[in-house]
Design an enzyme around this catalytic site. Structure first.
Site, PDB file in Angstrom:
ATOM      1  CB  CYS B  52      -0.991  -0.006   1.146  1.00  0.00           C
ATOM      2  SG  CYS B  52      -0.285  -0.486   2.694  1.00  0.00           S
ATOM      3  CG  HIS B 100      15.406   2.058  -3.493  1.00  0.00           C
ATOM      4  ND1 HIS B 100      14.902   3.153  -2.840  1.00  0.00           N
ATOM      5  CD2 HIS B 100      14.338   1.356  -3.928  1.00  0.00           C
ATOM      6  CE1 HIS B 100      13.586   3.122  -2.874  1.00  0.00           C
ATOM      7  NE2 HIS B 100      13.209   2.036  -3.527  1.00  0.00           N
TER       8      HIS B 100
END
Lengths: 270, 438
Positions: B52, B100
Site C-alpha cells: 500500500c 534502495h
C-alpha cells in the site's frame, strides 16, 4: 585450598559486576556472559565445599565461616534454579551480589578445622542446616524479586520508560515468582525446623530450650512469611505489599541469622 | 553487459495514494506482468513489490537502459500518461538500486521506520517472482541478500523496539503489568476509533473477554459485535469494573466518571488484582488521583503520546546504525556481483578474436579479387569460425561462474571462475583492467 576459595570469591565479584553492567547497558551478550561465569563460580564453589568436607572428614558446619560460605552457595543454587526454570536472569543482578557479600564475609572470618561436637555430628546436622540455608536463599531471591517489583512499579507510575523499565520483568511476573520463592522458602524452613527439633530430642547432652533466642527469632521469621502468605490468599495482598513483606522478611532473616548471636547467647553457634 | 540491476518505482515519499493505486499490481497480475516484461522488453529477471505504500519493479537485464524499459512498461501496463507518471516515480541502477532495496527491506524507507511488515512483503514479492520463474541468478542473489540484511538489522539494532502508536504503547504497557494478556478482560467505556483500535490490538494479543459499556445500549451492541464482546448499559456505580483488568475510556463526558474513592472500593472487591486504566478522552474521564491507587495504573492520552515520542526518537538513533549496516552491505554486495561477473572478459575475448579475424579478412580480400557475393560468404565463414571456437570456452566459463557461488554461500564467495579468467587474460594477452561499473 585458600586459593580456591579466593578464586571463587573473585568469580562471584566478576559475576556481580557483569550482572550490574547488564542492567546499565542492556547488552544481552553481557547477560549471557554473567550467567555463565556465575555457573563457573558455582561449580568451583561446590568443588571447594566437597574438598573441604573430604579433608575434614566431617560436614563443614562448625564455624561462621562455613555457614556464610554455604549460605552464598545456596543463594547461587536457588538463583540458577530460578534462571533455569523461568529463563529470567535479571534477578541475578540482585542476588548474585548478595552471594558475593556472604562469601566476602566468610573470607574475613576465622576458620578452623574443628568439627561440630561429635554428639551433634550426624546427618541431622547436614539436613537441618541445609534446609534452613536453602530457605534463607529462597527468601533472598524473594527479596530480589521484591526490589525488582518496586523499581518497575515506580517506573510505570512515573511513566519513565527507561532502559531499566525494558529490562525488568512485568509486574505480574515478579510478583508471582517472588511469591513462589516465599512459598518454597517457607516449606524448606518448616522442614528444617522440624528436623532441628527432632535432632535435639535425640541428643541427650543438649537440653532442648524453647527459649533459645535463635529458636524464637527463627519462629518469628517463619511467622512473618506464613502470615504474609495467608493474608495474600485471603485479602489479595498482591504486588507492592508482597514486595514490602519480602523485604521485611529478608531483614528478619538477616537478624535471625547474624544479629541474634551478636546480642544474645544461644545454643546455636550460628 | 550482464548483471545490471534496475529499479523503477513510486512510494509514499514521491506519490499520493491515488497515484500509487493506479500503478499497483494485484497478485493475479504478477504472472502476466512477468511474461510481458520478458517477451516485450527483453527483461529476463524481475521482481514486483506492490504494497500500500509502494510499487516497485526490480529487474536484472542485459542492457544499459533498463530503467527506461521498466518505466515504459509501467506506463503502458497501467495506461498512465508517461509525463504524468514521471513526476511520481524514481529510478535507480546498480549500486543505487541495491542500496534502495536494502533501505526498503530494513524499513528505513518506510513511513514508520522500524515497522515489521515490509520484510515479509519483500519476501512474498520475491516468492511470487520465483514461482513464476522470473527470478534468475542475479535477482536470486540480490533478494536472498536483501532478506538477510533485513533480518540482520532487526537483530542487531533496536529499530523495531518500542511501540510507536498509541494503541501499541497501550498493549506494551499492559504486558509490562500483566505479563500475559490471556484470560484478561477489557472494558471499553464510550466509543471512538482510538479506543476500538486499542481494544482490537489487545484482543490480538490474547485478551479473551471484551465488555462494552455505553449510555446507549444500541451503541454498546454495535461496538461489542466487532469483538464478539458483551454489551452493557453504562451504570453510574461502575459495578462492571470489578471484573475489568484493562479499562479504556473515551466518552464525551465533561466530568470525571471514575473517582478515586469509587475505584478503591472496586479494587477491594476484586481483591486488588491489577487494573490498567487507559484514559483516551479529552476532557479526561478518569480522576488523575486514581493513578495513586494501589495496583491500579493510569495512563492518559498525553502519557501515551509521550511514550510514542520517546520511542520514535530512539528508533531514529537506531536507524542511523541501520543505515550504516545497509551502506556497508550494499557496497559489499555490489563488489561481489562484479567479481562474479564474467561478461567483461568474454567480451574482451570476442573483441580480440574478431579483431584478428577482420584484420586477416582485410588482407585476404586485398589479395584475392572476390565478387561481392563471395566476399559475403568468406566474411560469414570467418564470423562463424570465431563464434564456434569461442562458444565452448565461454559457455563453460559462465557455467563455472554460476556454480561457483550458489546462494547458500553467497556470503563467502567461492570464486572458482577466477583462475579461468586469469588464464584467459594471460594466454590471450587481454586487458587486465575490468570495467568498474558493469
Amino acid at each position: 585450598m585458600d586459593f580456591l576459595f579466593l578464586l571463587t570469591l573473585l568469580i562471584y565479584l566478576a559475576a556481580s559486576i557483569f550482572h550490574a553492567l547488564f542492567l546499565t547497558t542492556g547488552d544481552r551478550k553481557i547477560d549471557r556472559f554473567a550467567y555463565w561465569i556465575t555457573i563457573g563460580g558455582f561449580a568451583l564453589h561446590s568443588f571447594y565445599l566437597v574438598l573441604r568436607w573430604l579433608r575434614q572428614g566431617e560436614f563443614p558446619m562448625a564455624y561462621w565461616y562455613d555457614s556464610a560460605s554455604f549460605f552464598a552457595w545456596a543463594i547461587i543454587l536457588i538463583y540458577l534454579c530460578i534462571a533455569h526454570l523461568t529463563r529470567l536472569r535479571t534477578v541475578g543482578s540482585f542476588v548474585v551480589p548478595a552471594a558475593f557479600i556472604a562469601n566476602l564475609i566468610a573470607y574475613t572470618l576465622p576458620k578452623g578445622n574443628a568439627a561440630v561436637s561429635p554428639a551433634l555430628q550426624n546427618y541431622w546436622l547436614i539436613t537441618h542446616s541445609s534446609f534452613i540455608f536453602l530457605a534463607y536463599a529462597a527468601f533472598v531471591a524473594a527479596f530480589g524479586f521484591g526490589l525488582m517489583y518496586l523499581i518497575e512499579e515506580k517506573r510505570i507510575r512515573e511513566k519513565k520508560h527507561t532502559l531499566l523499565y525494558n529490562l525488568l520483568p512485568a509486574l505480574g511476573r515478579s510478583d508471582r515468582i517472588g511469591h513462589k520463592c516465599i512459598l518454597a522458602g517457607v516449606i524448606l524452613m518448616t522442614i528444617g525446623i522440624i528436623i532441628g527439633v527432632f535432632w535435639t530430642r535425640n541428643v541427650q547432652e543438649v537440653t532442648w530450650k524453647w527459649v533459645d533466642p535463635k529458636v524464637i527469632f527463627t519462629i518469628a521469621t517463619w511467622l512473618i512469611y506464613v502470615l504474609q502468605l495467608s493474608i495474600r490468599q485471603i485479602f489479595g495482598w498482591y504486588g507492592r505489599k508482597t514486595a514490602y513483606s519480602a523485604i521485611v522478611g529478608f531483614a528478619a532473616v538477616l537478624f535471625t541469622y547474624a544479629g541474634v548471636n551478636l546480642f544474645l547467647p544461644s545454643m546455636h553457634a550460628f | 553487459m550482464m548483471n545490471q540491476i534496475f529499479v523503477v518505482g513510486t512510494s509514499h515519499h514521491t506519490a499520493p495514494l491515488d497515484c500509487r493505486e493506479r500503478v499497483s499490481f494485484s497478485e493475479d497480475q504478477y504472472a502476466e506482468a512477468f511474461r510481458l516484461l520478458k517477451d516485450n522488453r527483453q527483461i529476463e529477471e524481475a521482481v514486483i513489490l506492490s504494497t500500500c505504500n509502494r510499487v516497485e519493479i526490480y529487474a536484472a537485464a542485459n542492457s544499459k537502459d533498463g530503467c527506461t524499459l521498466l518505466f515504459d512498461f509501467l506506463s503502458d501496463y497501467h495506461e498512465v500518461d508517461r509525463r504524468q507518471l514521471a513526476q511520481f516515480t524514481y529510478n535507480y541502477q546498480n549500486l543505487d538500486a541495491v542500496r534502495h532495496l536494502f533501505n526498503v527491506v530494513t524499513s528505513l524507507d518506510s513511513m514508520v521506520v522500524g515497522e515489521p511488515q515490509i520484510l515479509g512483503q519483500v519476501k512474498a514479492a520475491y516468492d511470487h517472482s520465483l514461482s513464476a520463474g522470473a527470478s534468475g541468478d542475479v535477482l536470486k542473489r540480490l533478494f536472498t541478500k536483501a532478506i538477510r540484511v533485513g533480518k540482520r538489522v532487526r537483530t542487531e539494532t533496536e529499530i523495531g523496539a518500542g511501540a510507536v502508536s498509541i494503541s501499541f504503547v497501550a498493549v506494551q504497557l499492559a504486558k509490562k503489568i500483566f505479563q500475559s494478556l490471556e484470560d484478561k478482560t477489557v472494558v471499553i467505556i464510550g466509543a471512538g476509533e482510538m479506543s476500538e483500535l486499542t481494544a482490537q490490538h489487545l484482543v490480538e494479543n490474547g485478551v479473551s473477554k471484551v465488555i462494552v459499556a455505553n449510555r446507549t445500549y444500541e451503541h454498546a451492541v454495535e461496538i461489542a459485535e466487532k469483538f464478539s464482546g458483551t454489551p452493557l448499559t453504562y451504570d453510574v456505580n461502575l459495578n462492571f469494573l470489578v471484573d475489568a483488568d484493562i479499562v479504556i475510556t473515551s466518552t464525551n463526558a465533561s466530568h470525571h466518571l471514575i473517582h478515586r474513592k469509587a475505584l478503591v472500593e472496586i479494587m477491594r472487591k476484586r481483591k486488588h488484582r491489577y487494573m490498567f486504566l487507559i484514559d483516551i478522552a479529552v476532557p479526561r474521564d478518569i480522576d488523575p488521583q486514581v493513578g495513586a491507587v494501589e495496583n491500579a495504573f493510569l495512563y492518559n492520552i498525553d502519557d501515551l503520546e509521550a511514550v510514542v515520542t520517546s520511542n520514535l526518537k530512539e528508533r531514529g538513533q537506531e536507524a542511523e546504525i541501520a543505515a550504516q549496516i545497509v551502506e556497508a552491505e550494499a557496497v559489499k554486495f555490489h563488489l561481489e556481483l562484479q567479481a562474479y561477473d564474467v561478461s567483461p572478459i568474454i567480451k574482451a575475448l570476442y573483441q580480440k578474436f574478431q579483431g584478428i579475424a577482420s584484420r586477416e579478412l582485410e588482407i585476404c580480400l586485398d589479395k584475392a579479387a572476390l565478387s561481392p557475393q563471395q566476399q559475403k560468404i568468406v566474411e560469414s565463414m570467418i564470423q562463424s569460425i570465431t563464434k564456434k571456437l569461442l562458444h565452448q570456452p565461454t559457455t563453460h566459463l559462465r557455467q563455472v561462474a554460476m556454480d561457483s557461488d550458489s546462494l547458500e554461500i553467497a556470503d563467502n564467495l567461492n570464486e572458482d571462475h577466477v583462475p579461468y579468467v586469469r588464464a584467459l587474460q594471460v594466454l590471450f594477452g587481454l586487458e587486465r583492467t575490468r570495467e568498474t561499473d558493469v
